[in-house]
Scaffold this active site. Structure first.
Site, PDB file in Angstrom:
ATOM      1  N   ASP A  43      58.848  47.818  23.258  1.00 45.55           N
ATOM      2  CA  ASP A  43      60.295  48.705  23.580  1.00 45.55           C
ATOM      3  C   ASP A  43      59.725  50.035  23.579  1.00 45.55           C
ATOM      4  O   ASP A  43      59.623  50.982  22.653  1.00 45.55           O
ATOM      5  CB  ASP A  43      61.151  48.631  22.569  1.00 45.55           C
ATOM      6  CG  ASP A  43      62.747  48.882  23.005  1.00 45.55           C
ATOM      7  OD1 ASP A  43      62.766  49.214  24.060  1.00 45.55           O
ATOM      8  OD2 ASP A  43      63.466  49.350  22.147  1.00 45.55           O
ATOM      9  N   GLU A  73      65.535  50.587  34.153  1.00 48.26           N
ATOM     10  CA  GLU A  73      66.883  50.853  33.948  1.00 48.26           C
ATOM     11  C   GLU A  73      67.618  51.783  35.419  1.00 48.26           C
ATOM     12  O   GLU A  73      67.336  52.552  35.741  1.00 48.26           O
ATOM     13  CB  GLU A  73      67.324  51.754  32.747  1.00 48.26           C
ATOM     14  CG  GLU A  73      68.685  51.742  32.423  1.00 48.26           C
ATOM     15  CD  GLU A  73      68.944  51.556  30.803  1.00 48.26           C
ATOM     16  OE1 GLU A  73      70.031  51.920  30.377  1.00 48.26           O
ATOM     17  OE2 GLU A  73      67.874  51.106  30.084  1.00 48.26           O
ATOM     18  N   LYS A 122      67.545  46.801  34.771  1.00 47.70           N
ATOM     19  CA  LYS A 122      68.391  47.056  33.465  1.00 47.70           C
ATOM     20  C   LYS A 122      69.600  47.759  33.634  1.00 47.70           C
ATOM     21  O   LYS A 122      69.584  48.902  34.429  1.00 47.70           O
ATOM     22  CB  LYS A 122      67.507  47.863  32.781  1.00 47.70           C
ATOM     23  CG  LYS A 122      67.771  47.446  30.857  1.00 47.70           C
ATOM     24  CD  LYS A 122      66.801  48.091  30.093  1.00 47.70           C
ATOM     25  CE  LYS A 122      67.156  48.015  28.699  1.00 47.70           C
ATOM     26  NZ  LYS A 122      66.091  48.750  28.064  1.00 47.70           N
ATOM     27  N   THR A 152      72.202  45.242  29.322  1.00 47.56           N
ATOM     28  CA  THR A 152      71.819  46.115  27.898  1.00 47.56           C
ATOM     29  C   THR A 152      72.990  46.580  27.384  1.00 47.56           C
ATOM     30  O   THR A 152      74.180  46.221  27.971  1.00 47.56           O
ATOM     31  CB  THR A 152      70.757  47.143  28.300  1.00 47.56           C
ATOM     32  OG1 THR A 152      70.348  47.640  26.970  1.00 47.56           O
ATOM     33  CG2 THR A 152      71.256  48.224  29.107  1.00 47.56           C
ATOM     34  N   PHE A 183      72.221  44.314  20.885  1.00 52.03           N
ATOM     35  CA  PHE A 183      71.469  45.289  20.047  1.00 52.03           C
ATOM     36  C   PHE A 183      71.847  45.012  18.518  1.00 52.03           C
ATOM     37  O   PHE A 183      72.912  44.093  18.412  1.00 52.03           O
ATOM     38  CB  PHE A 183      72.239  46.676  20.347  1.00 52.03           C
ATOM     39  CG  PHE A 183      71.398  47.252  21.501  1.00 52.03           C
ATOM     40  CD1 PHE A 183      71.126  46.660  22.808  1.00 52.03           C
ATOM     41  CD2 PHE A 183      71.436  48.842  21.698  1.00 52.03           C
ATOM     42  CE1 PHE A 183      70.598  47.244  23.571  1.00 52.03           C
ATOM     43  CE2 PHE A 183      70.722  49.416  22.939  1.00 52.03           C
ATOM     44  CZ  PHE A 183      70.339  48.650  23.683  1.00 52.03           C
TER      45      PHE A 183
END
Length: 317
Positions: A17, A89, A125, A149, A171
């Protein structure tokens, strides 16, 4: 004895990440994820200045095109290091606009294809708003794979699976943050961590009902959360926590098990738009953290745009 990272890799696909190429090379993950915050951090590092400069040259004064090219340029470099997926993203400011999200995703894939990167290597994303999930549903039918996400609730996860999303990023740490404040506690034991419990519930639901969408736990605050999810499809982990796991040889037992999940008594939820919106409305944590996450990513895009615009202006002078 093998390090905890090596043990974890036997149970779970480990993902880096970060937008820092050097960190990715060090830990040899299968995939890599980026977001506007990570791209911003990397873009201000001196060793990556040439990537920003090349994107500015490509954009020829067009800020939006330059920003897209910058995201793709970082992703392109990462594809040279990892063998699997690279996540790029969509602008978080499009999170409530289905059509604009679809178009932005197509634009990003086109930029990747210009430099010879096939769309099969890229996960687009998208924030898991209802509008974002509908965009992903269209994109997946076009063969553009998506990573949804900012997942904080089972409602988001089910809607994503029903839409045929390739992967979701539920998350962990941000959920824990909310409950620490809400309950006025300093910490949770990993097995009682609300973020760990959320990802576990999503994983078990998917395996119970045979969904193929990949569950990739994200946003970890400590290594205990990661180890409590050993066995999850994928886990995306920061370089700092990868380093911590590399330096430990403690045992890593499997915690999540698809075969056990299949035997669990879990009710099926028929996910309609009204059910999705009601379940989100009833979940204060998920509603707040989704909105906060989108605001945070949008703010980092603006900060990155300011850097890029300054370079564009300097080039004009």
């Amino acid at each position: 004895m093998a390090s905890q990272v090596e043990q974890l890799k036997k149970l779970t696909t480990v993902v880096a990440d970060t937008g820092d190429f050097n960190a990715i090379k060090k830990y040899e993950p299968q995939d890599a994820t980026t977001n506007p915050s990570l791209i911003y951090k990397a873009a201000v590092m001196p060793e990556y200045a040439s990537i920003v400069d090349d994107a500015v040259a490509y954009g020829k004064g067009d800020l939006a095109l330059t920003m897209d090219k910058l995201a793709v340029a970082f992703g392109t470099e990462i594809t040279k290091i990892v063998p699997g997926y690279v996540s790029t993203e969509v602008d978080a400011r499009l999170s409530f606009d289905t059509e604009a999200t679809i178009q932005k995703a197509r634009d990003l894939i086109k930029l990747y294809e210009e430099v010879g990167i096939k769309k099969e290597r890229i996960l687009i994303k998208i924030a898991a708003t209802y509008e974002g999930i509908q965009a992903a549903k269209v994109l997946e039918k076009e063969g553009i794979t998506c990573n949804l996400t900012l997942i904080f609730s089972i409602a988001q996860a089910i809607a994503c699976a029903d839409a045929g999303c390739t992967l979701i990023s539920p998350f962990v740490g941000r959920i824990m943050d909310w409950y620490k404040r809400s309950k006025g506690v300093d910490k949770f034991e990993p097995s009682e961590d609300p973020g760990v419990m959320s990802v576990t519930a999503i994983y078990n639901y998917y395996k119970k009902f045979g969904y193929e969408t990949i569950v990739m736990g994200a946003s970890f605050r400590n290594s205990g959360e990661i180890l409590e999810l050993a066995g999850c499809d994928r886990l995306t982990i920061s370089p700092q926590l990868l380093e911590e796991l590399t330096n430990s040889t403690d045992d890593v037992p499997q915690k999540l098990d698809a075969s056990k999940a299949a035997e669990m008594d879990i009710p099926k939820i028929e996910m309609t738009e009204s059910t999705f919106r009601w379940m989100m409305n009833e979940d204060a944590m998920a509603t707040e953290k989704l909105a906060e996450g989108i605001r945070g990513f949008a703010a980092d895009i603006v900060k990155l745009e300011e850097i890029v615009q300054a370079k564009i202006n300097a080039k004009k002078e």
